[in-house]
Design an enzyme around this catalytic site. Structure first.
Site, short mmCIF file in Angstrom:
data_model
loop_
_atom_site.label_atom_id
_atom_site.label_comp_id
_atom_site.label_asym_id
_atom_site.label_seq_id
_atom_site.Cartn_x
_atom_site.Cartn_y
_atom_site.Cartn_z
N GLU A 134 82.44 41.31 14.54
CA GLU A 134 81.01 41.66 14.59
C GLU A 134 80.20 40.39 14.89
O GLU A 134 80.28 39.40 14.16
CB GLU A 134 80.57 42.26 13.25
CG GLU A 134 79.14 42.75 13.31
CD GLU A 134 78.70 43.49 12.05
OE1 GLU A 134 78.86 42.94 10.94
OE2 GLU A 134 78.18 44.62 12.18
N GLY A 159 75.90 45.04 3.80
CA GLY A 159 75.93 43.64 4.24
C GLY A 159 77.24 43.33 4.94
O GLY A 159 77.83 44.20 5.57
N SER A 160 77.70 42.10 4.78
CA SER A 160 78.90 41.66 5.51
C SER A 160 80.18 42.17 4.84
O SER A 160 80.19 42.49 3.65
CB SER A 160 78.92 40.14 5.57
OG SER A 160 79.06 39.61 4.27
N LYS A 190 68.36 43.73 -5.85
CA LYS A 190 68.33 42.37 -5.26
C LYS A 190 68.29 42.47 -3.74
O LYS A 190 69.28 42.78 -3.09
CB LYS A 190 69.58 41.57 -5.66
CG LYS A 190 69.41 40.10 -5.35
CD LYS A 190 70.66 39.39 -4.90
CE LYS A 190 70.85 39.28 -3.43
NZ LYS A 190 69.86 38.52 -2.66
N CYS A 205 73.85 47.46 12.20
CA CYS A 205 75.29 47.69 12.00
C CYS A 205 75.76 48.81 12.93
O CYS A 205 76.96 48.91 13.21
CB CYS A 205 75.61 47.98 10.55
SG CYS A 205 74.50 49.16 9.82
N GLU A 225 78.48 49.62 2.61
CA GLU A 225 78.23 49.82 4.04
C GLU A 225 78.32 48.44 4.67
O GLU A 225 77.54 47.55 4.33
CB GLU A 225 76.84 50.42 4.28
CG GLU A 225 76.68 51.85 3.82
CD GLU A 225 77.61 52.81 4.53
OE1 GLU A 225 78.17 52.48 5.60
OE2 GLU A 225 77.80 53.92 4.00
N GLY A 242 81.13 42.39 0.86
CA GLY A 242 81.55 43.74 0.44
C GLY A 242 82.85 43.71 -0.34
O GLY A 242 83.01 44.39 -1.35
P1 NDP Z 1 75.75 39.02 3.21
O1 NDP Z 1 76.83 40.01 3.00
O2 NDP Z 1 75.97 37.65 2.70
O3 NDP Z 1 74.38 39.52 2.55
C1 NDP Z 1 74.11 40.83 2.11
C2 NDP Z 1 73.54 40.80 0.70
O4 NDP Z 1 74.54 40.37 -0.22
C3 NDP Z 1 72.36 39.84 0.55
O5 NDP Z 1 71.41 40.38 -0.35
C4 NDP Z 1 73.04 38.63 -0.05
O6 NDP Z 1 72.13 37.78 -0.73
C5 NDP Z 1 74.03 39.28 -0.99
N1 NDP Z 1 75.11 38.41 -1.44
C6 NDP Z 1 75.61 37.30 -0.84
N2 NDP Z 1 76.59 36.77 -1.59
C7 NDP Z 1 76.73 37.54 -2.69
C8 NDP Z 1 77.59 37.51 -3.84
N3 NDP Z 1 78.50 36.56 -4.03
N4 NDP Z 1 77.45 38.47 -4.75
C9 NDP Z 1 76.54 39.46 -4.60
N5 NDP Z 1 75.70 39.53 -3.55
C10 NDP Z 1 75.79 38.60 -2.60
O7 NDP Z 1 75.39 38.99 4.74
P2 NDP Z 1 74.49 37.90 5.51
O8 NDP Z 1 73.08 38.23 5.29
O9 NDP Z 1 74.92 36.51 5.18
O10 NDP Z 1 74.89 38.22 7.00
C11 NDP Z 1 76.12 37.73 7.50
C12 NDP Z 1 76.74 38.71 8.47
O11 NDP Z 1 76.94 39.96 7.81
C13 NDP Z 1 75.89 39.05 9.67
O12 NDP Z 1 75.98 38.12 10.67
C14 NDP Z 1 76.49 40.39 10.05
O13 NDP Z 1 77.66 40.18 10.77
C15 NDP Z 1 76.82 41.02 8.72
N6 NDP Z 1 75.76 41.93 8.25
C16 NDP Z 1 75.96 43.26 8.36
C17 NDP Z 1 74.98 44.14 7.99
C18 NDP Z 1 75.15 45.59 8.12
O14 NDP Z 1 74.18 46.33 8.08
N7 NDP Z 1 76.37 46.08 8.25
C19 NDP Z 1 73.69 43.70 7.48
C20 NDP Z 1 73.58 42.26 7.37
C21 NDP Z 1 74.58 41.44 7.74
P3 NDP Z 1 71.33 36.60 0.02
O15 NDP Z 1 71.38 36.86 1.48
O16 NDP Z 1 69.96 36.70 -0.51
O17 NDP Z 1 71.99 35.33 -0.38
#
Ligand code: NDP
Length: 477
Positions: free
Chosen positions: A379, A224-225, A171, A280, A246, A229
């Site tokens: 962050e 992701g966030s 996904k 990140c 991560e 996580g």
């Molecule tokens: P998210 O953690 O929401 O997104 C990362 C992934 O998780 C996306 O594919 C998202 O889907 C998915 N996701 C969201 N909710 C769920 C859930 N309940 N269950 C399973 N998967 C889920 O991060 P955001 O994109 O909203 O970014 C927000 C903040 O996160 C940024 O501003 C930054 O601070 C941080 N971030 C950090 C990253 C890193 O590399 N460390 C990368 C990206 C963000 P979808 O987005 O399609 O809804």
């Protein structure tokens, strides 16, 4: 035409679709993509489960050939795929092509790893018994990726998952489906049997959540966030599954009095602002000793004046737009918070107008910041950095490590003594000397400590830890 999801070898349209918008020009629709439902996610998981027995026993030459073919096609199409990536995410064309090349190199690396899977044979502690230690695939792997590296992060999760014989439900972030769709299409045409790799584009709260809730996913790898996580972690504990996270960073970049000023400024500008600060591994805390502080700030201001912020696809652009409106609001909110906290906005921070409607922000530099301020602890994930003045190396190291995160940590110094001490004592998974905190190789471990990461490392040979499980077999001679 709507680009579809891949479930059990079939391209499935589903009942809804969503638009992929170019952040450099919000009138430009990059494409339309099928939005998977929770039901689609469950069908994808069932397909991956059914495909696992055969794929896990497939020959290493079959896996090698598919990964190799995928690498070759990604590299041959690097300009086109790099452009697609820059158009949907907003990083510059050079960065988009560079990331695409990295994805190709990752598939190439793991094509080789298929041929090098080794175990151990040891004598038992008991006479006449032999012990064999082998690695086996984990099962169905769930892959959830963010928007900031739309091709490299999927590549560094999908390639090892397939290499070691797992099946996959993938996904991508809904914001950037194009690059993910493209690599799934390439892998599918390279000859993957049906059900081995399934693509479910859609909302994290629906598709991602259905993956977290499934007892049939044996391992989840997530980038992701921190908030999401934690959800992955809690659900994985509930289902007793393996998980790897991560998450964010608040990476320090230390500048010592003895630093080469030009090297320090170049590394700091790259760390803080390239890829629009949306890495990140970006550095948002520039920790500077007092002897060089004023010269460093003045040189940063000069360098930042020359940065070209514009359409990601335009020749000469050095910083593309922020990825979307919500991230732009987060960035400008933090700029307001920094000012309220008493830091001085020394440069940038204004919204910019360009030829096309997009999310353009002038990179921002705060001075007179402290490490206790929210802009130093949370962050931001945008082109916003703060300079924190410190007395000497010892204080710099203490401040660098005083953070809940621990992904990457950098230092600019000409002293072997301080460089060596910093490498040993920085509380981070990756340490950079006279280099930006971001920008890493594809064949060596990637990951952090503390709130930045959980589980074993990604990339390189260390990826085997996550994507395999170890078996110890005893045989009476
Ligand atoms: P998210 O953690 O929401 O997104 C990362 C992934 O998780 C996306 O594919 C998202 O889907 C998915 N996701 C969201 N909710 C769920 C859930 N309940 N269950 C399973 N998967 C889920 O991060 P955001 O994109 O909203 O970014 C927000 C903040 O996160 C940024 O501003 C930054 O601070 C941080 N971030 C950090 C990253 C890193 O590399 N460390 C990368 C990206 C963000 P979808 O987005 O399609 O809804």
């Amino acid at each position: 035409m709507v680009q579809k999801n891949l479930i059990d070898g079939e391209w499935i349209a589903g009942s809804e679709a969503f638009r992929n918008i170019n952040p450099s020009d919000t009138n430009d629709v990059v494409g339309e993509y099928a939005r998977a439902s929770a039901e689609d996610a469950r069908a994808a998981i069932a397909a991956a489960k059914a495909a696992f027995p055969a794929w896990s026993r497939s020959g290493i030459l079959e896996r090698h050939a598919i990964l190799r073919k995928t690498a070759d096609e990604i590299l041959a199409r690097k300009d086109e795929l790099g452009k697609l990536l820059s158009r949907e995410e907003g990083k510059t064309l050079a960065e988009g092509i560079g990331e695409t090349v990295r994805a190709g190199q990752i598939f190439d690396f793991f094509a080789g790893e298929c041929l090098r899977l080794a175990g151990e044979v040891l004598p038992s502690a008991r006479p006449n018994i032999g012990v064999e230690i082998t690695r086996e695939p984990v099962g169905v792997v769930g892959i959830i990726t963010p928007w900031n590296f739309p091709i490299a992060i999927p590549a560094w999760k999908i390639a090892p998952a397939l290499c070691y014989g797992n099946t996959v439900v993938f996904k991508p972030a809904e914001l950037v489906p194009g690059s993910s769709w493209a690599i799934v299409d390439i892998l599918n045409r390279a000859g993957l049997p049906k059900g081995v790799l399934n693509l479910v584009m859609g909302k994290g709260s629906v598709v991602g959540q259905a993956m977290l809730d499934s007892p049939d996913i044996h391992a989840i790898t997530f980038t992701g966030s921190t908030g999401t996580g934690k959800r992955v972690a809690l659900a994985s504990v509930e289902h007793n599954r393996k998980y790897q996270l991560e998450m964010g960073g608040k990476n320090p970049f230390v500048v010592l009095d003895d630093a080469d000023l030009a090297v320090a400024v170049e590394a700091a500008v790259n760390s803080a602002f390239f890829s629009t600060g949306q890495r990140c591994t970006a550095s948002s805390r520039l920790i500077v000793t007092e002897g060089i502080h004023d010269r460093f700030v003045a040189a940063m201001g000069e360098r930042m004046k020359g940065l070209v912020v514009d359409d990601a696809l335009k020749a000469g652009t050095q910083i593309g737009p922020v990825v979307d409106e919500s991230q732009l609001n987060q960035d400008t909110d933090y700029i307001a918070i920094g000012r309220q906290e008493g830091a001085k906005l020394a440069f940038g921070g204004e919204l910019l107008k360009r030829d096309t409607p997009g999310f353009y922000l002038q990179p921002a530099l705060f001075t007179e910041a402290t490490n206790a301020m929210r802009i130093s602890r949370e962050e931001i994930f945008g082109p916003v950095a703060s300079v924190i003045r410190v007395k000497d190396y010892d204080e710099a190291l203490t401040v660098a490590n005083d953070t809940p995160f621990g992904l990457s940590s950098g230092i600019a110094t000409t002293s072997l003594k301080y460089a060596t001490h910093f490498k040993r004592n920085a509380e981070a998974g990756m340490v950079m000397v006279n280099l930006p905190t971001a920008g890493v190789d594809f064949h060596v471990p990637f990951g952090g400590r503390k709130s930045s990461s959980h589980g074993s490392r990604e990339q390189g040979r260390y990826a085997a830890e996550f994507y395999t499980t170890v078996k110890t077999a005893y045989t009476l001679a």
